[in-house]
Scaffold this active site. Sequence first.
Site, PDB file in Angstrom:
ATOM      1  N   CYS A   1       0.849  -1.184   0.000  1.00 11.68           N
ATOM      2  CA  CYS A   1       0.000   0.000   0.000  1.00 11.68           C
ATOM      3  C   CYS A   1       0.884   1.233   0.000  1.00 11.68           C
ATOM      4  CB  CYS A   1      -0.888  -0.020   1.234  1.00 11.68           C
ATOM      5  SG  CYS A   1      -1.825   1.477   1.425  1.00 11.68           S
TER       6      CYS A   1
ATOM      7  N   CYS B   1      -1.081   6.242   6.745  1.00 10.75           N
ATOM      8  CA  CYS B   1      -2.347   5.824   7.333  1.00 10.75           C
ATOM      9  C   CYS B   1      -2.087   5.142   8.666  1.00 10.75           C
ATOM     10  CB  CYS B   1      -3.035   4.899   6.333  1.00 10.75           C
ATOM     11  SG  CYS B   1      -4.165   3.738   7.025  1.00 10.75           S
TER      12      CYS B   1
ATOM     13  N   CYS C   1      -2.080   0.183   9.338  1.00 13.69           N
ATOM     14  CA  CYS C   1      -1.061  -0.881   9.320  1.00 13.69           C
ATOM     15  C   CYS C   1       0.260  -0.309   9.805  1.00 13.69           C
ATOM     16  CB  CYS C   1      -0.869  -1.405   7.900  1.00 13.69           C
ATOM     17  SG  CYS C   1      -2.330  -2.185   7.209  1.00 13.69           S
TER      18      CYS C   1
ATOM     19  N   CYS D   1      -7.628   0.044  -0.081  1.00 14.55           N
ATOM     20  CA  CYS D   1      -6.957  -0.447   1.120  1.00 14.55           C
ATOM     21  C   CYS D   1      -6.623  -1.919   0.901  1.00 14.55           C
ATOM     22  CB  CYS D   1      -7.877  -0.283   2.324  1.00 14.55           C
ATOM     23  SG  CYS D   1      -7.244  -1.136   3.766  1.00 14.55           S
TER      24      CYS D   1
ATOM     25  N   GLN E   1     -16.890 -10.493  13.817  1.00 17.34           N
ATOM     26  CA  GLN E   1     -15.440 -10.540  13.651  1.00 17.34           C
ATOM     27  C   GLN E   1     -15.054 -10.010  12.274  1.00 17.34           C
ATOM     28  OE1 GLN E   1     -13.069 -11.448  15.721  1.00 17.34           O
ATOM     29  NE2 GLN E   1     -14.362 -12.102  17.416  1.00 17.34           N
TER      30      GLN E   1
ATOM     31  N   TYR F   1     -18.169 -12.712  28.553  1.00 13.51           N
ATOM     32  CA  TYR F   1     -17.825 -11.660  27.575  1.00 13.51           C
ATOM     33  C   TYR F   1     -18.187 -12.204  26.185  1.00 13.51           C
ATOM     34  CZ  TYR F   1     -14.951 -10.323  31.603  1.00 13.51           C
ATOM     35  OH  TYR F   1     -14.501 -10.011  32.853  1.00 13.51           O
TER      36      TYR F   1
ATOM     37  N   GLU G   1     -22.887 -11.091  28.702  1.00 14.33           N
ATOM     38  CA  GLU G   1     -22.361  -9.959  27.937  1.00 14.33           C
ATOM     39  C   GLU G   1     -23.034  -8.685  28.446  1.00 14.33           C
ATOM     40  OE1 GLU G   1     -20.296  -9.007  25.246  1.00 14.33           O
ATOM     41  OE2 GLU G   1     -21.300  -7.082  25.480  1.00 14.33           O
TER      42      GLU G   1
ATOM     43  N   ASP H   1     -13.531 -14.143  27.113  1.00 18.13           N
ATOM     44  CA  ASP H   1     -13.001 -13.421  25.945  1.00 18.13           C
ATOM     45  C   ASP H   1     -13.160 -11.923  26.214  1.00 18.13           C
ATOM     46  OD1 ASP H   1     -12.201 -12.556  23.474  1.00 18.13           O
ATOM     47  OD2 ASP H   1     -13.882 -13.390  22.364  1.00 18.13           O
TER      48      ASP H   1
ATOM     49  N   CYS I   1      -7.223 -10.444  23.513  1.00 17.69           N
ATOM     50  CA  CYS I   1      -6.759  -9.536  22.455  1.00 17.69           C
ATOM     51  C   CYS I   1      -5.670  -8.621  23.003  1.00 17.69           C
ATOM     52  CB  CYS I   1      -7.925  -8.738  21.879  1.00 17.69           C
ATOM     53  SG  CYS I   1      -8.854  -7.836  23.124  1.00 17.69           S
TER      54      CYS I   1
END
Length: 501
Positions: free
Chosen positions: A82, A88, A91, A173, A314, A343, A364, A422, A449
């Site tokens: 890219c 940007c 990334c 993108c 996701q 979660y 949740e 999660d 995460c």
Amino acid sequence: MAAMDKQKKTQFQKDDIVTVTIEDISSDGDGIGKADGFTLFIKDAVMGDTVTAKLMKIKKGYGYAKLLDIVKPSPFRTAPRCELARKCGGCQIQELDYDRQLEFKEKKVHDVLVRLGGFPEEVVARASHPIVGMEDPYRFRNKQQLPVGEKDGKPVAGFYASHTHCIVPVSDCMVGAEENQRITATILDWMKRYEIPAYSEETGEGLVRHILIRSGVYSREIMVCLVVNGTQLPHEEELVEELAVLPDMTSISLNTNTAKTNVIMGKKVRTLWGKDTIEDSLHVSNVEYRGGKACFEEAHRQVTFQLSPLSFYQVNPKQAERLYSIVRYDAKLTGKEVVWDLYCGVGTIGCFLAADAKEVYGVEVIPDAIRDARKNAEENHINNVTFHVGKAEEVVPEYVEKRVKAENRRSRKGLVDVVVVDPPRKGCDEKCLQTILEVEPKRIVYVSCDPATMARDCKVLADGGYELASVQPVDQFSHSVHVETVVLMSRVSNEPRTDRA
Ligand code: SAH
């Protein structure tokens, strides 16, 4: 030592030019290297590069420098696909070879488990599996939300430059779907032709705020939703006519967001053309570890989702289904287990596990997500899952109390066999972890995460009688510094752990 540190701190001044070899990557994706022992963060420098850089900011013990020249490029340096990779904010490490990106993520997970989790190196090494990378680290995102603005009097759509609200126009993108280009160009052309104003964050005036594009990776259905500062769209018919003829177009809608806020979507959606939702599915595969490496067998079941512009889903479904298949592998279900899915979002993990469990209980905090979770379960004919709204740290202890009373139990132990958590980046609440420890499930599968908070929480679980049985990093966001991990903590005993460093 302190005197030496002091010397290092004062040695450099702003605007000094230094030569640095990059040894690591920061949590923001900057290259990290040392000039005469002084740590510098240098954006766009890649691990293994020797660069010249200009000092921009000096802090206590470290500084930030601007990349001037790459004196000796790293053997891991690769040409970004890219052209906007540096501008940007999306990334951060696209110039680092993908295999090296994966190695970096693996090491990051390993290091936090040792440093923050307090697990001995050999325990982490024994439990760790090679990261599950993507076959193709481009074009994987199924959703793009492009802010719309104006530049030189013309409408533009793109991404915010890192740490700013300045739009960098992006025509294609590389991590998004190829067809997004044509959709965006069609909308911008229509805006130009009919002089439809873009929204201005500064004044709160103008109309078009964001373009949301969603595509079903398996269904190939495409959804476009225009987020506007109002309820009506001038020349709506013309826009719909032009978008509806694009290949695979399935749903076109308008979302109203009149609030002066960073939140992208408003609550109201009106379908302008086609279906209200698009469909996509996630596939359940058996996992086999060969030579320590996760191998995914052909999918034998799928869970289908109806996605509205507001649904959580996701963004990298191919890696998400692998992540969930690993969760299922670690859960080792036989059909008799009671499982908690804490979660749970829109219930994806619960729906993945339900066929192999006796009963799944999902929790949740967002009521809309729970509404979607119930719908997802119903549409997939899953009837052994129940979903509950609230904070895990409040709902779960109350639920445990209720069950203990209702069943006249003497102990909380054995109420649940397998717990999956999660949590968001901040990790699990202490109270939630304590409640899990009190009920003593056989296995706790931690989906993370953020490796740092995961390591912190795993330490609590280890202190409560669980051992680090498996660590499986999964790459869901190539070219970024993010990494997901599935950790299996297995119950060992009631005794405090003795294996700690
Ligand atoms: N398991 C889901 C979503 C995980 S994202 C999936 O795989 O898709 C983390 C989720 O935790 C979010 O949906 C967020 O709304 C929810 N959450 C955040 N804090 C929470 C809390 N204290 N209790 C319960 N859920 C929470």
